[in-house]
Design an enzyme around this catalytic site. Structure first.
Site, PDB file in Angstrom:
ATOM      1  N   SER A   1       0.847  -1.186   0.000  1.00 19.07           N
ATOM      2  CA  SER A   1       0.000   0.000   0.000  1.00 19.07           C
ATOM      3  C   SER A   1       0.885   1.240   0.000  1.00 19.07           C
ATOM      4  O   SER A   1       2.061   1.184   0.385  1.00 19.07           O
ATOM      5  CB  SER A   1      -0.884   0.007   1.253  1.00 19.07           C
ATOM      6  OG  SER A   1      -1.519   1.258   1.433  1.00 19.07           O
TER       7      SER A   1
ATOM      8  N   TYR B   1      -2.159  -1.470  10.767  1.00 19.14           N
ATOM      9  CA  TYR B   1      -2.339  -1.667   9.324  1.00 19.14           C
ATOM     10  C   TYR B   1      -1.157  -1.093   8.541  1.00 19.14           C
ATOM     11  O   TYR B   1      -0.583  -1.770   7.680  1.00 19.14           O
ATOM     12  CB  TYR B   1      -3.638  -1.012   8.857  1.00 19.14           C
ATOM     13  CG  TYR B   1      -3.809  -1.057   7.353  1.00 19.14           C
ATOM     14  CD1 TYR B   1      -4.211  -2.228   6.726  1.00 19.14           C
ATOM     15  CD2 TYR B   1      -3.519   0.057   6.562  1.00 19.14           C
ATOM     16  CE1 TYR B   1      -4.353  -2.292   5.340  1.00 19.14           C
ATOM     17  CE2 TYR B   1      -3.647   0.015   5.190  1.00 19.14           C
ATOM     18  CZ  TYR B   1      -4.065  -1.160   4.581  1.00 19.14           C
ATOM     19  OH  TYR B   1      -4.178  -1.205   3.206  1.00 19.14           O
TER      20      TYR B   1
END
Length: 267
Positions: free
Chosen positions: A147, A160
């Protein structure tokens, strides 16, 4: 999936989190390019629909595997099942993942442990299992979903962001180790993408989501697939995301962290 028929085709791709979002779009592209598929997801009903759709539309062989990847034994179970059916995986796509939003001292520990298992441990475990045969065969590809979050700390989504930083670092290290083996590893690092991820995570109302012209999952998947086929180590979809990934390298870490926190705040 019939193993004898499976051998007639050149390639098989295994994709986790394949029933929706980027995973579904990647599966669609692989099917379009005449790959057989092993599709892994915990949502049995949606997985069955996708399997039926791809079989009818593309005439390929599709094996659905219903698994909850937060369960520690899932990677071994998937690997053993494919071994028993003599299904060779040429491309591994570790797409499955999720996030949770909130202050770390207030968020649910069990949910975060499951996130670590899916985003990080399962990804590592599956790569370990399937990579050996790829290296032995002298060819293969691994696509890991990281990401844009991997390039900086993420207050309000601390765990995360940390998992995605691991995925990026892990992928880059493996890519270096595997040079000359015929096997490549690519980390796909998209920014905010149109999917159900934001609703599940609880950040649908965050500033960065509401103010961001999010890329659609289909576009992200196309960029990821192309990078994978070209053997690139890192792919960052979108000029804005590429620039941000570079800018944070030259910006004081404390300032970057505060900016990310302000963008993560839900109105």
């Amino acid at each position: 999936m019939n193993p004898k028929n499976q051998r007639k085709r050149k390639k098989t791709a295994l994709i986790t989190g394949a029933a929706s979002g980027i995973g579904y779009e990647l599966a669609y592209i692989f099917a379009l390019n005449d790959y057989n598929l092993v599709l892994v997801d915990r949502m049995a009903h949606k997985l069955a629909e996708v399997t039926d759709q791809f079989c009818k539309k593309f005439g390929i062989l599709v094996k659905p595997v219903v698994k909850d990847l937060s369960v520690q034994t899932s990677p071994e179970e998937i690997f053993n099942e494919l071994q028993q059916e003599d299904i060779k995986v040429d491309v591994l796509v570790n797409n499955a993942g999720f996030g949770i939003h909130g202050l770390f001292n207030e968020t649910n520990l069990n949910t975060e442990l499951e996130m670590l298992q899916v985003n990080l441990v399962c990804l590592t475990h599956l790569t370990k299992l399937f990579l050996k045969d790829m290296v032995k065969q002298g060819e293969g590809k691994v696509l890991n979903l990281s990401s844009a979050a991997a390039f900086q700390p993420g207050p309000l989504m601390a765990v995360y962001f940390a998992t995605k930083a691991y995925v990026l670092s892990f992928s880059q290290a493996l890519a270096c180790e595997l040079e000359g083996t015929g096997v490549t590893v690519t980390a796909l690092c998209p920014g905010p993408t149109e999917s159900a991820f934001h609703e599940r995570t609880g950040i649908a109302g965050a500033k960065q989501i509401e103010s961001n012209n999010m890329m659609d999952a289909q576009t992200v998947a196309r960029i990821g697939y192309r990078a994978l086929m070209e053997g690139k180590t890192v792919a960052i979809p979108g000029l804005k995301n590429k620039l941000l990934a570079e800018i944070v390298r030259f910006t004081p870490r404390k300032l970057v962290t505060k900016i990310v926190k302000s963008m993560q705040e839900v109105k």
